[in-house]
Design a protein around this motif. Structure first.
Motif, PDB file in Angstrom:
ATOM      1  N   GLY A 320      -6.164   2.873  10.644  1.00 46.65           N
ATOM      2  CA  GLY A 320      -5.145   2.767   9.618  1.00 46.65           C
ATOM      3  C   GLY A 320      -4.296   4.018   9.594  1.00 46.65           C
ATOM      4  N   ARG A 590      -5.990  -2.313   8.052  1.00 51.71           N
ATOM      5  CA  ARG A 590      -5.789  -3.766   8.139  1.00 51.71           C
ATOM      6  C   ARG A 590      -7.063  -4.388   8.696  1.00 51.71           C
ATOM      7  N   ASP A 629      -1.540  -9.957   5.555  1.00 58.72           N
ATOM      8  CA  ASP A 629      -0.315  -9.192   5.740  1.00 58.72           C
ATOM      9  C   ASP A 629       0.787 -10.128   6.251  1.00 58.72           C
ATOM     10  N   SER A 632       1.676 -10.407   9.898  1.00 57.47           N
ATOM     11  CA  SER A 632       0.758 -11.051  10.843  1.00 57.47           C
ATOM     12  C   SER A 632       0.764 -12.563  10.699  1.00 57.47           C
ATOM     13  N   VAL A 639      -4.824 -10.331   9.291  1.00 56.16           N
ATOM     14  CA  VAL A 639      -5.405  -9.087   8.806  1.00 56.16           C
ATOM     15  C   VAL A 639      -5.038  -8.937   7.338  1.00 56.16           C
ATOM     16  N   TYR A 640      -5.906  -8.236   6.604  1.00 53.85           N
ATOM     17  CA  TYR A 640      -5.744  -8.046   5.169  1.00 53.85           C
ATOM     18  C   TYR A 640      -5.676  -6.546   4.875  1.00 53.85           C
ATOM     19  N   PRO A 641      -4.558  -6.047   4.328  1.00 53.14           N
ATOM     20  CA  PRO A 641      -4.448  -4.620   4.001  1.00 53.14           C
ATOM     21  C   PRO A 641      -5.508  -4.214   2.979  1.00 53.14           C
TER      22      PRO A 641
END
Length: 751
Positions: A320, A590, A629, A632, A639-641
């Protein structure tokens, strides 16, 4: 003909391409595509699911049902249940374990219907007696029954590896486990199966051939296509679903609902029984048990189980970038596009209120001059409308209090004078008539003829009478005309003039309102332009360091900075941030979709910054974004922040630095859904204490799969970082807390 052939060939190539693409998707992605698509894409996605798990489902149905037609009906009913549950079913890894469970339940329901039907058919020929159980039940049916009783972590490995014939690598990829975990759990599951089958009296030779008997059988392609079409038709209602399969699917769905709400129904029944029993307590109850006759549930009579680790602790490592926690983002508030005239160099230390950036306001100033002119013109129109309104009010007042009253007064005077003259003429005429009558009577009395003087007198009297009559008639006509004119003035002309003047007043008042609104609009535009000119000078919102909002991807692709002098910026575009480098820092990582469910706020993390390789910083997970996100969206690997705030910091850290984040997850305990009950929407279990009694514990429920909850050991649901104990691995809980709830030993869920 050639065109139709080319279209058919193109369609075949497209179908072949879609099938090749679909086969690479996970079960969750296939189910999502089936739920959100229509037509051929949905049918292809469902066909891939049937092709992937159909052989296992068919083997379960054939093991339980001896009749081929019943087995095929049960097979289609299983996938009809999947169709009905597609939009609400949450799939993390593989559908195999869930389908195996549904297949066992569906096959048992079909077998029960078949036995009941045969029993009714034979009732007329033989007496009703219980059918003797076979001395040696079918091995395949017993195997699937015991597999269905295994815990989820063991059943998943057996279903994927043994029933569906997947390799350990494929099963590990589907389940998100290490290969060693898959192998060990498969081995433990087989040992448990051998032990349980041995207790059911099966020969050792049959148990030794367990693995060979679980090979996946080939399934006819026609069955896959037929089931896929039935599934697509069940959604779109465009094809006929076999009645037997549909009825069986409805029964299975109904049983699933019954199991889900059995606790609430039992509680309501007990409450009703208690209320009814209060009214019947004093009456004799021959052959009927009262509430006092029901024995209390003893703790030793409750079936218990030990809580085990469903998912062991794992270490999640992702990269990150650093950013400051205390930061103030500044965006362009000027409408449209404008140019940066000047901006402080990036990295400049500023104080709150310092001028950081100035945008070009020349065009806006020209607009402001034109707008000021428009405002003045609107104000002049307002003044003209107000003057016209005052003139209209004065005209109405002048007519009502001047012209109308004066004209009415003149007509009244005319009527009065004419009336007076008419009365005088009447008096004179009367006197003249009286005088002539007296002359005539005198001459008759004398008995002589009239003399010339008498004749002259009579003529004069006649002239007076005629003149008075003419005056009388003329004055009467004058009075009638004056009264008629006064009536017209009072009923027609006057109201018409008054209404017309009032209409002019209303028109002028409306013009005033429109002119005021116009002035207000022009003034608001003027004030807006003034604010736009003020917004061209941007000041620091806090103390800190200026960091430009330059997207590195754009810089690399375009080759220039988006934030710099003489560059054009748009409205709402982020210009720069004022960052407090002395404050705490955080990492924006992410996390892949397969690991999101393992994270929650409060977990500890270790961070290594590429620029400071020798240092390790401690951190804690602050938040996990609930949606992927947006950048994406086109990538199937979402992906998840996730924000990880550093608890230790260093003055050498700078926003934008690349960091490696390692998050250590805890053990996730596996709790069957049947062992839980809900109070106020929260899951609870009944844990057995040292003295043999039970206590209600609230679970920190992270997420669930069909038939199972994954919870964090020793954490509360209110504050996962607090460390208050709720459940531990090895704790003994009630496998079904319903008897304890009915007996009042646990809190009853709301009805």
């Amino acid at each position: 003909m050639a065109t139709s052939k080319r279209i058919a060939v193109s369609r075949d190539w497209l179908t072949l391409f879609n099938v090749g693409t679909i086969r690479d998707l996970t079960d969750g992605q296939l189910l999502e595509r089936f739920s959100t698509s229509v037509g051929e894409p949905a049918e292809l996605a469902f066909a891939a699911i049937v092709e992937r798990h159909g052989p296992m489902v068919l083997r379960v149905c054939r093991a339980e049902l001896s009749d081929t037609h019943d087995a095929l009906d049960a097979f289609q009913a299983v996938f009809l249940v999947l169709v009905k549950k597609a939009r609400t079913l949450w799939v993390q890894d593989s559908l195999g374990p869930w389908l195996h469970q549904v297949a066992c339940r569906t096959a048992r329901a079909s077998r029960a219907k078949s036995l009941s039907r045969r029993k009714h058919e034979a009732r007329a020929a033989v007496s009703e007696v219980d059918a003797p159980a076979p001395p040696h039940p079918d091995l395949h049916r017993v195997i699937h029954e015991e597999i269905d009783r295994l815990p989820e972590r063991y059943r998943a490995a057996v279903v994927l590896c043994d029933l569906e014939g997947r390799t350990h690598e494929q099963a590990a990829r589907h389940l998100g486990w290490p290969i060693g975990t898959v192998k060990s759990r498969q081995s433990r599951a087989r040992e448990r199966l051998k032990e349980r089958l041995g207790r059911r009296g099966l020969e050792p030779g049959m148990i030794a051939g367990l693995a060979g008997r679980l090979d996946v059988a080939d399934m006819p392609r026609t069955l896959i296509d037929t089931t896929s079409r039935i599934a697509a038709g069940a959604v779109s209602a465009k094809s006929l679903v076999p009645p037997s399969s549909a009825i069986l699917a409805r029964e299975v769905l109904r049983s699933m609902f019954i199991i889900r709400f059995a606790k609430l129904a039992a509680t309501a029944t007990i409450s009703a029984s208690v209320v009814s029993g209060l009214g019947l307590a004093a009456l004799p109850t021959k052959g009927m048990a009262t509430a006092q006759d029901a024995p209390a549930v003893k703790p030793d009579e409750v079936l218990t189980m030990k809580v085990g680790v469903g998912r062991p602790a794992r270490s999640i490592a992702e990269r990150g970038s650093l950013e400051a926690v205390k930061r103030e983002d500044v965006v362009n508030q000027v409408e449209g596009t404008t140019t940066i005239l000047s901006i402080k160099p990036e990295g400049t230390q500023v104080k709150q209120g310092d001028l950081v950036c100035e945008l070009d306001s020349a065009t806006i100033r020209d607009w402001l001059i034109n707008q000021q002119i428009a405002t003045k013109q609107a104000e002049q129109k307002l003044e003209a409308a107000e003057v016209a309104s005052r003139v209209a009010h004065l005209a109405l007042q002048e007519y009502e209090e001047g012209s109308l009253k004066h004209e009415l007064a003149e007509l009244g005077n005319t009527i009065d004078l004419a009336t007076l003259r008419r009365e005088n003429a009447g008096v004179r005429r009367g006197r003249s008539l009286l005088a002539r009558n007296r002359v005539d009577e005198f001459l008759k009395a004398k008995g002589r003829d009239a003399s010339p003087a008498d004749l002259v007198a009579q003529v004069e009297l006649g002239d007076r009478i005629d003149a008075a009559g003419e005056i009388l008639a003329c004055e009467t006509k004058t009075i009638e005309l004056a009264e008629s004119r006064r009536n017209v003035l009072m009923t027609l002309t006057g109201p018409r003039m008054i209404d017309g003047l009032k209409a002019v007043i209303r028109r002028e008042e409306a013009a005033i309102l429109a002119a005021k609104a116009r002035v207000k609009l022009e003034e608001s535009k003027e004030k807006k332009l003034e604010k736009q000119i003020e917004a061209c000078k941007i000041y620091a919102p806090a103390d800190g360091v200026v960091i430009y909002a330059n997207d590195q991807n754009i810089v690399r692709n375009v080759g220039k900075l988006a934030i710099a002098e003489n560059e054009t910026v748009r409205e709402r575009q982020k210009l720069f941030s004022v960052v407090n480098l002395g404050g705490p820092m955080r990492v924006v990582a992410r996390i892949p979709e397969s690991w999101v469910d393992w994270l929650y706020p409060g977990q500890k993390a270790r961070v290594k910054v590429d620029a400071l390789p020798e240092q390790t910083f401690e951190g804690v997970v602050k938040s996990v974004q609930g949606f992927p996100d947006p950048t994406s969206a086109a990538n199937p690997n979402k992906v998840y922040p996730t924000l990880i705030e550093l608890t230790t910091t260093d003055l050498q850290l700078r926003p934008g630095m690349t960091a490696q984040v390692e998050i250590q997850t805890e053990d996730l305990l596996s709790v069957p859904t049947k062992a839980t009950y809900r109070v106020d929407g929260k899951p609870y279990v009944a844990r057995k204490k040292a003295d043999g009694t039970y206590e209600a514990l609230r679970l920190n429920a992270k997420y669930g799969i069909p038939g199972e909850w994954f919870v964090v050991a020793g954490k509360t649901d209110e504050d996962p970082a607090a460390g208050a104990e709720t459940l531990r691995a090895g704790d003994e809980i009630a496998a079904d807390p319903t008897p304890l709830i009915k007996d009042g030993q646990l809190r009853k869920p709301p009805e």
